[in-house]
Design a protein around this motif. Structure first.
Motif, PDB file in Angstrom:
ATOM      1  N   UNK A 287     -10.192   0.613   4.286  1.00  0.00           N
ATOM      2  CA  UNK A 287     -10.923   0.147   3.129  1.00  0.00           C
ATOM      3  C   UNK A 287     -11.501   1.317   2.353  1.00  0.00           C
ATOM      4  N   UNK A 288     -10.669   2.201   1.920  1.00  0.00           N
ATOM      5  CA  UNK A 288     -11.132   3.366   1.187  1.00  0.00           C
ATOM      6  C   UNK A 288     -10.559   3.356  -0.214  1.00  0.00           C
ATOM      7  N   UNK A 289     -11.266   4.021  -1.088  1.00  0.00           N
ATOM      8  CA  UNK A 289     -10.799   4.167  -2.462  1.00  0.00           C
ATOM      9  C   UNK A 289     -10.499   5.638  -2.665  1.00  0.00           C
ATOM     10  N   UNK A 290      -9.293   5.951  -3.038  1.00  0.00           N
ATOM     11  CA  UNK A 290      -8.857   7.320  -3.242  1.00  0.00           C
ATOM     12  C   UNK A 290      -8.478   7.466  -4.707  1.00  0.00           C
ATOM     13  N   UNK A 291      -8.954   8.517  -5.341  1.00  0.00           N
ATOM     14  CA  UNK A 291      -8.604   8.758  -6.732  1.00  0.00           C
ATOM     15  C   UNK A 291      -7.522   9.833  -6.788  1.00  0.00           C
ATOM     16  N   UNK A 292      -6.431   9.540  -7.471  1.00  0.00           N
ATOM     17  CA  UNK A 292      -5.305  10.465  -7.560  1.00  0.00           C
ATOM     18  C   UNK A 292      -4.933  10.653  -9.023  1.00  0.00           C
ATOM     19  N   UNK A 293      -5.455  11.721  -9.648  1.00  0.00           N
ATOM     20  CA  UNK A 293      -5.163  12.016 -11.049  1.00  0.00           C
ATOM     21  C   UNK A 293      -5.435  10.816 -11.949  1.00  0.00           C
ATOM     22  N   UNK A 294      -6.643  10.305 -11.907  1.00  0.00           N
ATOM     23  CA  UNK A 294      -7.098   9.181 -12.731  1.00  0.00           C
ATOM     24  C   UNK A 294      -6.390   7.874 -12.393  1.00  0.00           C
ATOM     25  N   UNK A 295      -5.673   7.837 -11.254  1.00  0.00           N
ATOM     26  CA  UNK A 295      -5.058   6.602 -10.787  1.00  0.00           C
ATOM     27  C   UNK A 295      -5.779   6.181  -9.530  1.00  0.00           C
ATOM     28  N   UNK A 296      -6.297   4.982  -9.499  1.00  0.00           N
ATOM     29  CA  UNK A 296      -7.023   4.518  -8.326  1.00  0.00           C
ATOM     30  C   UNK A 296      -6.038   3.995  -7.292  1.00  0.00           C
ATOM     31  N   UNK A 297      -6.232   4.418  -6.048  1.00  0.00           N
ATOM     32  CA  UNK A 297      -5.423   3.930  -4.934  1.00  0.00           C
ATOM     33  C   UNK A 297      -6.368   3.235  -3.973  1.00  0.00           C
ATOM     34  N   UNK A 298      -6.086   1.989  -3.671  1.00  0.00           N
ATOM     35  CA  UNK A 298      -6.923   1.212  -2.763  1.00  0.00           C
ATOM     36  C   UNK A 298      -6.175   1.069  -1.442  1.00  0.00           C
ATOM     37  N   UNK A 299      -6.900   1.244  -0.334  1.00  0.00           N
ATOM     38  CA  UNK A 299      -6.244   1.237   0.974  1.00  0.00           C
ATOM     39  C   UNK A 299      -6.914   0.229   1.887  1.00  0.00           C
ATOM     40  N   UNK A 300      -6.112  -0.318   2.802  1.00  0.00           N
ATOM     41  CA  UNK A 300      -6.620  -1.232   3.822  1.00  0.00           C
ATOM     42  C   UNK A 300      -5.738  -1.152   5.047  1.00  0.00           C
ATOM     43  N   UNK A 301      -6.322  -1.395   6.202  1.00  0.00           N
ATOM     44  CA  UNK A 301      -5.583  -1.360   7.459  1.00  0.00           C
ATOM     45  C   UNK A 301      -5.578  -2.747   8.073  1.00  0.00           C
ATOM     46  N   UNK A 302      -4.403  -3.172   8.528  1.00  0.00           N
ATOM     47  CA  UNK A 302      -4.280  -4.463   9.185  1.00  0.00           C
ATOM     48  C   UNK A 302      -3.655  -4.299  10.556  1.00  0.00           C
ATOM     49  N   UNK A 303      -4.085  -5.132  11.498  1.00  0.00           N
ATOM     50  CA  UNK A 303      -3.527  -5.104  12.852  1.00  0.00           C
ATOM     51  C   UNK A 303      -3.217  -6.522  13.294  1.00  0.00           C
ATOM     52  N   UNK A 304      -2.146  -6.657  14.105  1.00  0.00           N
ATOM     53  CA  UNK A 304      -1.771  -7.944  14.681  1.00  0.00           C
ATOM     54  C   UNK A 304      -0.916  -7.668  15.897  1.00  0.00           C
ATOM     55  N   UNK A 305      -1.287  -8.178  17.061  1.00  0.00           N
ATOM     56  CA  UNK A 305      -0.595  -7.903  18.314  1.00  0.00           C
ATOM     57  C   UNK A 305      -0.479  -6.396  18.509  1.00  0.00           C
ATOM     58  N   UNK A 306       0.715  -5.849  18.570  1.00  0.00           N
ATOM     59  CA  UNK A 306       0.883  -4.405  18.757  1.00  0.00           C
ATOM     60  C   UNK A 306       1.191  -3.703  17.443  1.00  0.00           C
ATOM     61  N   UNK A 307       1.107  -4.407  16.323  1.00  0.00           N
ATOM     62  CA  UNK A 307       1.489  -3.854  15.023  1.00  0.00           C
ATOM     63  C   UNK A 307       0.283  -3.312  14.274  1.00  0.00           C
ATOM     64  N   UNK A 308       0.492  -2.211  13.593  1.00  0.00           N
ATOM     65  CA  UNK A 308      -0.524  -1.618  12.737  1.00  0.00           C
ATOM     66  C   UNK A 308       0.123  -1.352  11.384  1.00  0.00           C
ATOM     67  N   UNK A 309      -0.557  -1.749  10.304  1.00  0.00           N
ATOM     68  CA  UNK A 309      -0.036  -1.524   8.957  1.00  0.00           C
ATOM     69  C   UNK A 309      -1.107  -0.847   8.117  1.00  0.00           C
ATOM     70  N   UNK A 310      -0.747   0.289   7.525  1.00  0.00           N
ATOM     71  CA  UNK A 310      -1.620   0.970   6.578  1.00  0.00           C
ATOM     72  C   UNK A 310      -1.087   0.677   5.183  1.00  0.00           C
ATOM     73  N   UNK A 311      -1.881  -0.018   4.394  1.00  0.00           N
ATOM     74  CA  UNK A 311      -1.449  -0.526   3.088  1.00  0.00           C
ATOM     75  C   UNK A 311      -2.171   0.240   1.985  1.00  0.00           C
ATOM     76  N   UNK A 312      -1.409   0.685   0.977  1.00  0.00           N
ATOM     77  CA  UNK A 312      -1.978   1.330  -0.199  1.00  0.00           C
ATOM     78  C   UNK A 312      -1.573   0.533  -1.431  1.00  0.00           C
ATOM     79  N   UNK A 313      -2.544   0.219  -2.274  1.00  0.00           N
ATOM     80  CA  UNK A 313      -2.310  -0.510  -3.527  1.00  0.00           C
ATOM     81  C   UNK A 313      -2.470   0.456  -4.694  1.00  0.00           C
ATOM     82  N   UNK A 314      -1.467   0.474  -5.552  1.00  0.00           N
ATOM     83  CA  UNK A 314      -1.484   1.329  -6.739  1.00  0.00           C
ATOM     84  C   UNK A 314      -1.187   0.438  -7.943  1.00  0.00           C
TER      85      UNK A 314
END
Length: 137
Positions: A1-28
């Motif tokens: 759940x972090x907000x990263x700024x990349x050259x005036x473009x906002x990147x939103x991130x979130x991490x999800x887990x289920x069973x043995x799976x891990x997903x790192x998601x970035x929204x642009x």
């Protein structure tokens, strides 16, 4: 759940887990494409309508299907667990964008972490609960 700024473009991130799976998601902000582990999302999820429905669930709930590009790094488990992990990570990232999204996502169940994981094997047993065959005589 972090907000990263990349050259005036906002990147939103979130991490999800289920069973043995891990997903790192970035929204642009973008056109709505889905990239999972550097592959097109439809191809990675084997063109399954069910997996695509699960993955895009939070965006459909908020009506933002064509607003953001989704970049996912996922590992562990199978496709079902990974699809559910992506859904949770996506919902958490959407909460970073606007905290008011939380009520709609929570009522649809997108923010609920499914805590069921495989039970560990115990010594003296064949599996987590399966005991060796018992012989009375």
């Amino acid at each position: 759940m972090t907000i990263i700024s990349d050259n005036a473009r906002a990147i939103y991130a979130g991490t999800g887990r289920r069973k043995a799976s891990i997903a790192r998601v970035r929204l642009v902000p973008g056109s709505g494409k889905l990239i999972i582990n550097n592959l097109p999302g439809e191809s990675y999820l084997q063109f399954s309508r069910n997996y695509m429905r699960i993955t895009y669930g939070p965006l459909k709930t908020l009506g933002l299907s064509e607003e953001y590009d989704i970049f996912v790094n996922t590992q562990g488990g199978g496709l079902t667990g990974q699809a559910d992990a992506i859904r949770l990570g996506l919902a958490r990232a959407l909460c970073c964008i606007n905290p008011e999204n939380r009520t709609a996502l929570k009522s649809e169940g997108h923010l609920t972490r499914d805590a069921r994981v495989k039970e560990r094997r115990k010594y003296g047993l064949r599996k987590a609960r399966k005991a060796p065959q018992f012989s009375k005589r």
